[in-house]
Design a protein around this motif. Structure first.
Motif, short mmCIF file in Angstrom:
data_model
loop_
_atom_site.label_atom_id
_atom_site.label_comp_id
_atom_site.label_asym_id
_atom_site.label_seq_id
_atom_site.Cartn_x
_atom_site.Cartn_y
_atom_site.Cartn_z
N SER A 25 12.62 32.49 -67.58
CA SER A 25 11.97 31.23 -67.95
C SER A 25 10.47 31.41 -68.14
CB SER A 25 12.23 30.17 -66.87
OG SER A 25 11.75 30.62 -65.63
N VAL A 26 9.84 30.43 -68.78
CA VAL A 26 8.39 30.46 -68.98
C VAL A 26 7.80 29.13 -68.52
CG1 VAL A 26 6.51 30.55 -70.68
CG2 VAL A 26 8.50 32.07 -70.93
N VAL A 27 6.76 29.24 -67.71
CA VAL A 27 5.97 28.08 -67.31
C VAL A 27 4.66 28.14 -68.07
CG1 VAL A 27 4.75 26.95 -65.41
CG2 VAL A 27 7.00 27.96 -65.01
N ALA A 28 4.31 27.06 -68.74
CA ALA A 28 3.05 26.99 -69.46
C ALA A 28 2.09 26.09 -68.71
CB ALA A 28 3.27 26.46 -70.88
N VAL A 29 0.84 26.51 -68.60
CA VAL A 29 -0.18 25.73 -67.91
C VAL A 29 -1.11 25.11 -68.94
CG1 VAL A 29 -1.99 25.74 -66.16
CG2 VAL A 29 -0.08 27.35 -65.99
N VAL A 30 -1.26 23.79 -68.88
CA VAL A 30 -2.16 23.07 -69.79
C VAL A 30 -3.14 22.26 -68.95
CG1 VAL A 30 -0.36 22.93 -71.54
CG2 VAL A 30 -0.73 20.99 -70.00
N ARG A 31 -4.24 21.89 -69.55
CA ARG A 31 -5.22 21.08 -68.82
C ARG A 31 -4.87 19.60 -68.93
NH1 ARG A 31 -8.08 22.30 -73.62
NH2 ARG A 31 -8.94 20.46 -74.66
N ALA A 32 -5.38 18.82 -68.01
CA ALA A 32 -5.16 17.38 -68.03
C ALA A 32 -5.70 16.80 -69.33
CB ALA A 32 -5.84 16.73 -66.83
N GLY A 33 -4.98 15.82 -69.86
CA GLY A 33 -5.40 15.18 -71.10
C GLY A 33 -4.78 15.80 -72.34
N ARG A 34 -4.01 16.89 -72.19
CA ARG A 34 -3.38 17.52 -73.36
C ARG A 34 -1.88 17.24 -73.37
NH1 ARG A 34 -5.60 21.19 -76.71
NH2 ARG A 34 -3.80 20.44 -77.93
N GLU A 35 -1.55 15.95 -73.33
CA GLU A 35 -0.13 15.57 -73.39
C GLU A 35 0.51 16.05 -74.67
OE1 GLU A 35 -2.58 13.54 -72.57
OE2 GLU A 35 -2.16 13.00 -70.48
N HIS A 84 9.72 23.36 -77.10
CA HIS A 84 10.11 24.72 -77.45
C HIS A 84 10.54 25.52 -76.22
CE1 HIS A 84 8.17 23.53 -81.19
NE2 HIS A 84 8.85 24.52 -81.76
N GLY A 85 10.96 24.82 -75.19
CA GLY A 85 11.65 25.48 -74.09
C GLY A 85 10.85 25.87 -72.88
N ALA A 86 9.55 25.54 -72.84
CA ALA A 86 8.74 25.89 -71.68
C ALA A 86 8.72 24.76 -70.66
CB ALA A 86 7.31 26.22 -72.10
N ALA A 87 8.68 25.10 -69.39
CA ALA A 87 8.32 24.13 -68.36
C ALA A 87 6.79 24.04 -68.36
CB ALA A 87 8.82 24.59 -67.00
N VAL A 88 6.26 22.89 -68.03
CA VAL A 88 4.81 22.69 -68.14
C VAL A 88 4.24 22.27 -66.80
CG1 VAL A 88 2.99 21.29 -69.19
CG2 VAL A 88 4.89 22.12 -70.59
N VAL A 89 3.12 22.90 -66.44
CA VAL A 89 2.32 22.51 -65.28
C VAL A 89 0.97 22.04 -65.81
CG1 VAL A 89 1.06 23.35 -63.26
CG2 VAL A 89 3.42 24.07 -63.65
N VAL A 90 0.56 20.85 -65.39
CA VAL A 90 -0.75 20.32 -65.78
C VAL A 90 -1.74 20.70 -64.68
CG1 VAL A 90 -2.11 18.27 -66.30
CG2 VAL A 90 0.28 18.43 -67.07
N SER A 91 -2.76 21.46 -65.05
CA SER A 91 -3.75 21.92 -64.08
C SER A 91 -4.90 20.92 -63.99
CB SER A 91 -4.29 23.30 -64.48
OG SER A 91 -5.35 23.68 -63.63
N ALA A 92 -5.04 20.32 -62.83
CA ALA A 92 -6.15 19.39 -62.61
C ALA A 92 -7.47 20.12 -62.46
CB ALA A 92 -5.88 18.55 -61.35
#
Length: 218
Positions: A67-77, A86-94
């Protein structure tokens, strides 16, 4: 023990999952007249971050968890939705504004113990599939830290065995995992990739899109 140490063997392949860091602001890209580098398109129409994700997913498919976890910043919904689609789990980094180290730490905060992590960057769409697969396979075989090297320069992605999860969770600021690698060079397995300059190429400016394009076709 030196930096070319053979990885320890394991009786059972080590499960490996991917972490795609996509939480940067892309300020240099903006300053050079671009909009968002992660959702920018290569000359053939492919989206930068999705090509990086696709290659990482393909490399991990035979490696246990896959699996792949993608990290994005807050505000990038918008970006989070695109990656999920496209199949990634997402973690929003505060804490993404603090830098790559904080984003990486947030990404592995809930990582299951006993699972290795293959860390890739969302703005590097031209890493050869063979390089990604080789790093993943070395991790699967029990390597502690794995990094490709192209003509003397260390590249990406970087793999960490499960023993490094506490150190990764403790990262702060913008240094990323570089400190872990530099402080433990005796644990690094270097993979020489003389035919893969893409492991060094990221997208910092709009001009880099064309520079990455030929390699991203592989």
């Amino acid at each position: 023990m030196d930096e070319h140490t053979t990885p320890r063997s394991t009786s059972t392949p080590q499960p490996v999952a991917g972490l795609l860091l996509a939480a940067g602001r892309g300020e240099r890209f903006h300053a050079a007249g671009g909009e968002d580098k992660l959702t920018a398109r290569l000359p053939d129409g492919r989206i930068v971050v999705l090509e990086a994700l696709r290659r990482l997913q393909a490399a991990l498919s035979p490696c246990g968890v896959g699996s792949v976890v993608a990290v994005v910043r807050a505000g990038r919904e918008d970006l989070a939705d695109l990656l999920r689609a496209h199949g990634a789990a997402v973690v929003v980094s505060a804490r993404a504004a603090q830098g790559m180290g904080a984003s990486l730490a947030d990404g592995v905060a809930g990582w299951p113990d006993g699972r290795a992590v293959l860390v890739a960057l969302g703005d590097m769409p031209a890493i050869a599939p063979t390089t990604l697969a080789a790093v993943a396979e070395a991790l699967r075989g029990g390597a502690s830290i794995v990094r490709p090297r192209h003509r003397g320069q260390g590249g990406h992605p970087v793999g960490f065995g499960p023993e490094w999860l506490p150190a990764l969770r403790a990262l702060e600021g913008d240094e990323g995992a570089r400190a872990v690698v530099q402080h433990h060079r005796d644990r690094v397995q270097w993979l020489e990739v003389p035919d893969d300059p893409g492991c060094l190429l990221d997208v910092d400016t709009p001009a880099d899109l064309a520079r990455n394009a030929p390699l991203a076709l592989r």
